[in-house]
Design an enzyme around this catalytic site. Structure first.
Site, PDB file in Angstrom:
ATOM      1  N   ASP A 192       0.811  -1.216   0.000  1.00 23.28           N
ATOM      2  CA  ASP A 192       0.000   0.000   0.000  1.00 23.28           C
ATOM      3  C   ASP A 192       0.845   1.267   0.000  1.00 23.28           C
ATOM      4  O   ASP A 192       0.306   2.377   0.003  1.00 23.28           O
ATOM      5  CB  ASP A 192      -0.974   0.014   1.185  1.00 23.28           C
ATOM      6  CG  ASP A 192      -0.300  -0.153   2.538  1.00 23.28           C
ATOM      7  OD1 ASP A 192       0.760  -0.797   2.590  1.00 23.28           O
ATOM      8  OD2 ASP A 192      -0.839   0.352   3.539  1.00 23.28           O
TER       9      ASP A 192
ATOM     10  N   ASP B  68       4.919   3.990   7.965  1.00 19.94           N
ATOM     11  CA  ASP B  68       4.162   3.394   9.048  1.00 19.94           C
ATOM     12  C   ASP B  68       5.099   3.148  10.229  1.00 19.94           C
ATOM     13  O   ASP B  68       6.258   2.795  10.035  1.00 19.94           O
ATOM     14  CB  ASP B  68       3.583   2.063   8.610  1.00 19.94           C
ATOM     15  CG  ASP B  68       2.560   2.180   7.499  1.00 19.94           C
ATOM     16  OD1 ASP B  68       2.373   3.289   6.970  1.00 19.94           O
ATOM     17  OD2 ASP B  68       1.981   1.156   7.119  1.00 19.94           O
TER      18      ASP B  68
END
Length: 301
Positions: free
Chosen positions: A64, A210
């Site tokens: 992603d 992240d």
């Protein structure tokens, strides 16, 4: 400094949300940060010229955050691009992209330069006369970096009334902008501060996605003007955040507070939630200046 959010949701794309990708415009440079699936479509929707993107930064090799990279590279070639393209990302990104280009026999019409990252320490990975970019080592399930973009201090501003008062020739204007003192013909020294103003304070932007809650990044992002920090989960899913090495909105806000950031932008929301307002509500219990990223939104700082 302008930030355009192309996508800011976690995991898989949906008809109404896109995975991570954003464009930072700083000192007239355009930097693409992460390149999730559908990035090139979002670039078109947001009317961002492909030709202005010369540097792409990939935080980590979860899909992603980079599945849109090969498509973007290929489209650049189909459009006849000739300008060099630089890609910064974890070791392995070159192998992935080159294999895709090789097996599809779709070589680019321009030079591709890969800057593969392996260090667990912050390092400068890009620098020119106006901007410097450093890595921010993050804590995730695979090797991951955030990126700190910093403007360099610009020239001093000419005090037009003062230079006219002292009858300073235009040939000395650049010296004044560079911070130099001026010596008049009679030997009088005019201090720079009398004929110029301080430059505009440089801005900084930190991208952190992240990552789990990770205080080790605080010295790197101390006093940052704008912090984009992932907030995948609300506090009710704190245990899941710890398990998957992601952050909650409250944890993102805590990092912003401890870093003395001026502005926090939240993103990378889990699609399990119906809306994103609760992320802001929870974060504001810790840190007051909170903005919510959303696909297609833009912020000017």
């Amino acid at each position: 400094m302008k930030l355009t959010i192309l996508g800011c949701y976690a995991a898989t794309p949906r008809t109404i949300t896109n995975p991570t990708s954003q464009v930072l415009e700083i000192k007239n440079r355009l930097f693409l940060i992460d390149c999730g699936e559908g990035t090139q479509v979002q670039l078109r929707k947001n009317k961002i010229k492909f030709s202005k993107i010369n540097h792409i930064f990939i935080s980590h090799l979860h899909g992603d955050h980079f599945f849109g990279l090969i498509g973007t590279i290929s489209t650049f070639a189909l459009l006849g691009r000739t300008t060099d393209l630089h890609i910064y990302g974890p070791k392995g990104v070159k192998e992935i992209i080159m294999l895709q280009l090789k097996l599809s026999n779709s070589w680019t019409t321009y030079e591709l330069f890969f800057h593969e990252l392996e260090s667990n320490e912050s390092q400068i990975i890009f620098e020119d006369s106006k901007v410097v970019v450093k890595t921010i080592p993050l804590k995730h399930r695979v090797y991951t970096n955030g990126f700190l973009f910093e403007e360099k201090l610009g020239e001093r501003k000419l005090n037009v009334d003062a230079v006219q008062h002292y009858d300073i020739h235009t040939a000395y204007y650049q010296k004044i902008k560079n911070g130099g003192d001026i010596t008049l013909e009679d030997g009088t020294v005019i201090e720079n501060e009398k004929v110029s103003f301080d430059p505009i304070p440089p801005l900084s932007y930190a991208f952190c996605s992240d990552t789990a809650y990770h205080e080790a990044i605080l010295p790197i992002i101390k006093n940052v003007d704008v912090l984009y920090h992932e907030a995948t989960f609300l506090q009710s899913e704190e245990a899941l955040a710890q398990k998957t090495l992601h952050s909650t909105a409250i944890e993102a806000a805590t990092i912003a507070l401890k870093a003395n950031a001026k502005q926090l932008v939240l993103g990378h929301y889990s699609t399990r939630y119906e809306g994103i307002e609760r992320f802001k509500e929870e974060a504001k219990t810790i840190f007051p200046n909170v903005l919510l990223a959303d696909d297609g939104s833009s912020f000017e700082f």
